[in-house]
Design a protein around this motif. Structure first.
Motif, PDB file in Angstrom:
ATOM      1  N   SER A 267       1.166  -1.490  -0.415  1.00 27.21           N
ATOM      2  CA  SER A 267       0.221  -0.119   0.000  1.00 27.21           C
ATOM      3  C   SER A 267       0.965   0.964   0.103  1.00 27.21           C
ATOM      4  N   ALA A 268       1.956   1.440   1.307  1.00 26.83           N
ATOM      5  CA  ALA A 268       2.549   2.354   0.967  1.00 26.83           C
ATOM      6  C   ALA A 268       3.581   2.850  -0.168  1.00 26.83           C
ATOM      7  N   ALA A 269       3.547   1.497  -1.160  1.00 28.49           N
ATOM      8  CA  ALA A 269       4.844   1.643  -2.086  1.00 28.49           C
ATOM      9  C   ALA A 269       3.783   2.305  -3.254  1.00 28.49           C
ATOM     10  N   ARG A 270       2.912   1.698  -3.112  1.00 24.05           N
ATOM     11  CA  ARG A 270       1.662   2.595  -4.419  1.00 24.05           C
ATOM     12  C   ARG A 270       1.363   3.600  -3.974  1.00 24.05           C
ATOM     13  N   GLU A 271       1.059   4.463  -3.141  1.00 25.70           N
ATOM     14  CA  GLU A 271       1.543   5.759  -3.251  1.00 25.70           C
ATOM     15  C   GLU A 271       2.663   6.529  -3.320  1.00 25.70           C
ATOM     16  N   ALA A 272       3.660   6.028  -2.638  1.00 19.94           N
ATOM     17  CA  ALA A 272       4.891   6.216  -3.250  1.00 19.94           C
ATOM     18  C   ALA A 272       5.451   6.618  -4.548  1.00 19.94           C
ATOM     19  N   GLY A 273       4.685   5.797  -5.096  1.00 19.41           N
ATOM     20  CA  GLY A 273       4.647   5.471  -6.258  1.00 19.41           C
ATOM     21  C   GLY A 273       3.873   6.521  -7.498  1.00 19.41           C
ATOM     22  N   VAL A 274       2.526   7.062  -6.249  1.00 16.00           N
ATOM     23  CA  VAL A 274       2.000   8.136  -6.755  1.00 16.00           C
ATOM     24  C   VAL A 274       2.589   9.489  -7.089  1.00 16.00           C
ATOM     25  N   VAL A 275       3.088   9.714  -5.886  1.00 19.05           N
ATOM     26  CA  VAL A 275       3.638  10.872  -6.037  1.00 19.05           C
ATOM     27  C   VAL A 275       4.867  11.134  -6.721  1.00 19.05           C
ATOM     28  N   ALA A 276       5.735   9.796  -7.087  1.00 20.84           N
ATOM     29  CA  ALA A 276       6.632   9.581  -8.026  1.00 20.84           C
ATOM     30  C   ALA A 276       6.385  10.116  -8.848  1.00 20.84           C
ATOM     31  N   LEU A 277       5.296   9.576 -10.287  1.00 23.25           N
ATOM     32  CA  LEU A 277       4.372   9.585 -11.199  1.00 23.25           C
ATOM     33  C   LEU A 277       4.236  11.125 -11.090  1.00 23.25           C
ATOM     34  N   GLU A 278       3.944  11.863 -10.386  1.00 21.37           N
ATOM     35  CA  GLU A 278       3.165  13.191 -10.468  1.00 21.37           C
ATOM     36  C   GLU A 278       4.687  13.471 -11.219  1.00 21.37           C
ATOM     37  N   TYR A 279       5.655  13.297 -11.318  1.00 19.92           N
ATOM     38  CA  TYR A 279       6.973  14.187 -12.406  1.00 19.92           C
ATOM     39  C   TYR A 279       7.723  13.728 -12.719  1.00 19.92           C
ATOM     40  N   PHE A 280       7.502  12.320 -13.001  1.00 18.69           N
ATOM     41  CA  PHE A 280       7.757  10.910 -14.521  1.00 18.69           C
ATOM     42  C   PHE A 280       6.926  11.487 -15.821  1.00 18.69           C
ATOM     43  N   ARG A 281       7.369  11.553 -16.971  1.00 13.34           N
ATOM     44  CA  ARG A 281       7.552  12.081 -18.506  1.00 13.34           C
ATOM     45  C   ARG A 281       7.830  11.215 -19.191  1.00 13.34           C
ATOM     46  N   PRO A 282       6.698   9.798 -19.225  1.00 15.73           N
ATOM     47  CA  PRO A 282       7.180   8.886 -20.393  1.00 15.73           C
ATOM     48  C   PRO A 282       8.548   9.498 -21.247  1.00 15.73           C
ATOM     49  N   GLY A 283       8.987   8.834 -21.508  1.00 12.48           N
ATOM     50  CA  GLY A 283      10.433   9.026 -23.392  1.00 12.48           C
ATOM     51  C   GLY A 283      10.621  10.852 -23.274  1.00 12.48           C
ATOM     52  N   ALA A 284      10.472  11.310 -22.082  1.00 12.03           N
ATOM     53  CA  ALA A 284      11.195  13.093 -22.073  1.00 12.03           C
ATOM     54  C   ALA A 284      11.493  13.274 -20.227  1.00 12.03           C
ATOM     55  N   ARG A 285      12.698  14.075 -20.357  1.00  9.87           N
ATOM     56  CA  ARG A 285      12.692  14.099 -18.783  1.00  9.87           C
ATOM     57  C   ARG A 285      12.219  14.781 -17.891  1.00  9.87           C
ATOM     58  N   THR A 286      12.196  14.409 -16.343  1.00 12.64           N
ATOM     59  CA  THR A 286      11.580  15.093 -15.626  1.00 12.64           C
ATOM     60  C   THR A 286      11.389  16.164 -14.902  1.00 12.64           C
ATOM     61  N   SER A 287       9.758  16.309 -14.087  1.00 12.99           N
ATOM     62  CA  SER A 287       9.951  17.346 -14.217  1.00 12.99           C
ATOM     63  C   SER A 287       9.779  17.867 -13.385  1.00 12.99           C
ATOM     64  N   ALA A 288      10.774  17.056 -11.999  1.00 17.45           N
ATOM     65  CA  ALA A 288      11.555  16.812 -11.118  1.00 17.45           C
ATOM     66  C   ALA A 288      13.444  18.192 -11.114  1.00 17.45           C
ATOM     67  N   GLN A 289      13.049  18.394  -9.946  1.00 18.85           N
ATOM     68  CA  GLN A 289      14.440  19.032  -9.472  1.00 18.85           C
ATOM     69  C   GLN A 289      15.001  18.130  -9.766  1.00 18.85           C
ATOM     70  N   VAL A 290      16.523  18.437 -10.604  1.00 17.65           N
ATOM     71  CA  VAL A 290      18.051  17.108  -9.921  1.00 17.65           C
ATOM     72  C   VAL A 290      18.639  17.985  -9.598  1.00 17.65           C
ATOM     73  N   GLU A 291      18.939  17.303  -8.767  1.00 13.36           N
ATOM     74  CA  GLU A 291      20.420  17.362  -8.070  1.00 13.36           C
ATOM     75  C   GLU A 291      21.568  16.344  -7.853  1.00 13.36           C
ATOM     76  N   THR A 292      22.980  16.126  -7.889  1.00 19.74           N
ATOM     77  CA  THR A 292      23.956  15.898  -7.485  1.00 19.74           C
ATOM     78  C   THR A 292      24.614  15.186  -6.050  1.00 19.74           C
ATOM     79  N   LYS A 293      24.059  13.857  -6.006  1.00 18.21           N
ATOM     80  CA  LYS A 293      24.742  13.904  -4.617  1.00 18.21           C
ATOM     81  C   LYS A 293      26.444  13.294  -4.922  1.00 18.21           C
ATOM     82  N   VAL A 294      26.898  13.267  -2.880  1.00 25.53           N
ATOM     83  CA  VAL A 294      28.196  13.022  -3.157  1.00 25.53           C
ATOM     84  C   VAL A 294      28.527  11.808  -3.526  1.00 25.53           C
ATOM     85  N   GLY A 295      28.969  11.095  -4.521  1.00 22.75           N
ATOM     86  CA  GLY A 295      29.273  10.270  -5.254  1.00 22.75           C
ATOM     87  C   GLY A 295      29.604  10.316  -7.080  1.00 22.75           C
ATOM     88  N   GLY A 296      29.102  10.738  -7.201  1.00 20.93           N
ATOM     89  CA  GLY A 296      28.313  11.033  -8.805  1.00 20.93           C
ATOM     90  C   GLY A 296      26.317  10.765  -8.924  1.00 20.93           C
TER      91      GLY A 296
END
Length: 273
Positions: free
Chosen positions: A18-47
């Motif tokens: 149940s929790a994973a599906r809810e998290a998936g719904v949240v992530a899908l708001e930012y996902f763009r099939p075949g295109a770059r995400t609408s979410a802000q992207v940063e780089t963590k330590v390690g790249g």
């Protein structure tokens, strides 16, 4: 639900799903099939990349799961590990988006991975791929399912298809003396391991430097589907240790002949301690 006092693997599996599906719904708001995400992207330590979607999904999972399992420790790719978990009998292990690079560029092969560990081994695990509408779920002693249908790992010999790093699989094929078709790269390690649990490939390989959040849920899925996830020692993996980084891993049917493990060891140049 109190996992320390009354362990209910089936209830834990359903909670994780149940929790994973809810998290998936949240992530899908930012996902763009075949295109770059609408979410802000940063780089963590390690790249490696992290997006606003990773953090939002992580926050939801932490709130949802710790509210239900207050006695459990917490380990996530997107949360600083303070090692407080080491004093807990139970542990929630999550990767809010396994395969972030794929997520960023619009490749649907990413997944939410969540597992509940008790006494060093997973008792419930879920790998949910929202963009593919696929859910793998397992409870210790309760079997493993793919979108509700029972899972059974492939047990054919010699192996004909595998997923994982091409150099390792080619070396294994040479050792086995058998041609092996290599599945195109699967960005999410959790999803790749689930392919072995599903029987879509005869075995799957993870190169060294995977982490517990990548593998814990898939580990149980494999076990409940009649397979196993092992390192060069051939022994089951234990969780909730200080070190969460792993060496190379092999996922294959528990009925696979010893020759497969021997080929894996040779391919990774494994030596006993």
């Amino acid at each position: 639900m109190s996992v320390d006092a009354d362990i209910d693997a089936l209830a834990a599996r359903d909670l994780l799903a149940s929790a994973a599906r809810e998290a998936g719904v949240v992530a899908l708001e930012y996902f763009r099939p075949g295109a770059r995400t609408s979410a802000q992207v940063e780089t963590k330590v390690g790249g490696s990349p992290v997006t606003a979607a990773d953090l939002a999904a992580d926050s939801l999972l932490k709130r949802r799961l710790l509210d239900a399992l207050p006695e459990a420790g917490w380990l996530s790719e997107e949360t600083i590990d303070d090692f407080e978990r080491l004093g807990r009998r139970s542990l929630i292990v999550v990767d809010p988006i396994d395969g972030t690079r794929a997520f960023v560029i619009g490749d649907p092969h990413w997944a939410v991975s969540a597992a509940l560990i008790v006494d060093g081994r997973p008792i419930a695990g879920v790998v949910h791929a929202p963009a593919l509408d696929e859910t793998y779920a397992a409870a210790r002693g309760g079997g493993a399912t793919f979108n509700g249908a029972p899972l059974a790992a492939a047990a054919g010999w010699p192996p004909r298809a595998a997923a994982g790093p091409k150099p390792i699989i080619q070396a294994m094929a040479a050792k086995l003396g058998s041609p092996i078709e290599i599945t195109p790269r699967v960005p999410s390690l959790a999803y790749r391991l689930c392919m072995a649990a599903l029987g879509a490939v005869d075995f799957a390989v993870a190169a060294e430097n995977s982490h517990d959040w990548d593998i814990a849920a898939a580990d149980l899925l494999l076990e409940e589907a009649g397979a196993r996830l092992i390192d060069g020692s051939g022994e089951p993996l234990l969780y909730n240790a200080r070190q969460v980084r792993r060496g190379a891993l092999l996922a294959a049917s528990a009925a696979a002949p010893p020759g497969l493990i021997e080929a894996f060891r040779a391919a990774i140049s494994w030596r006993p301690n």
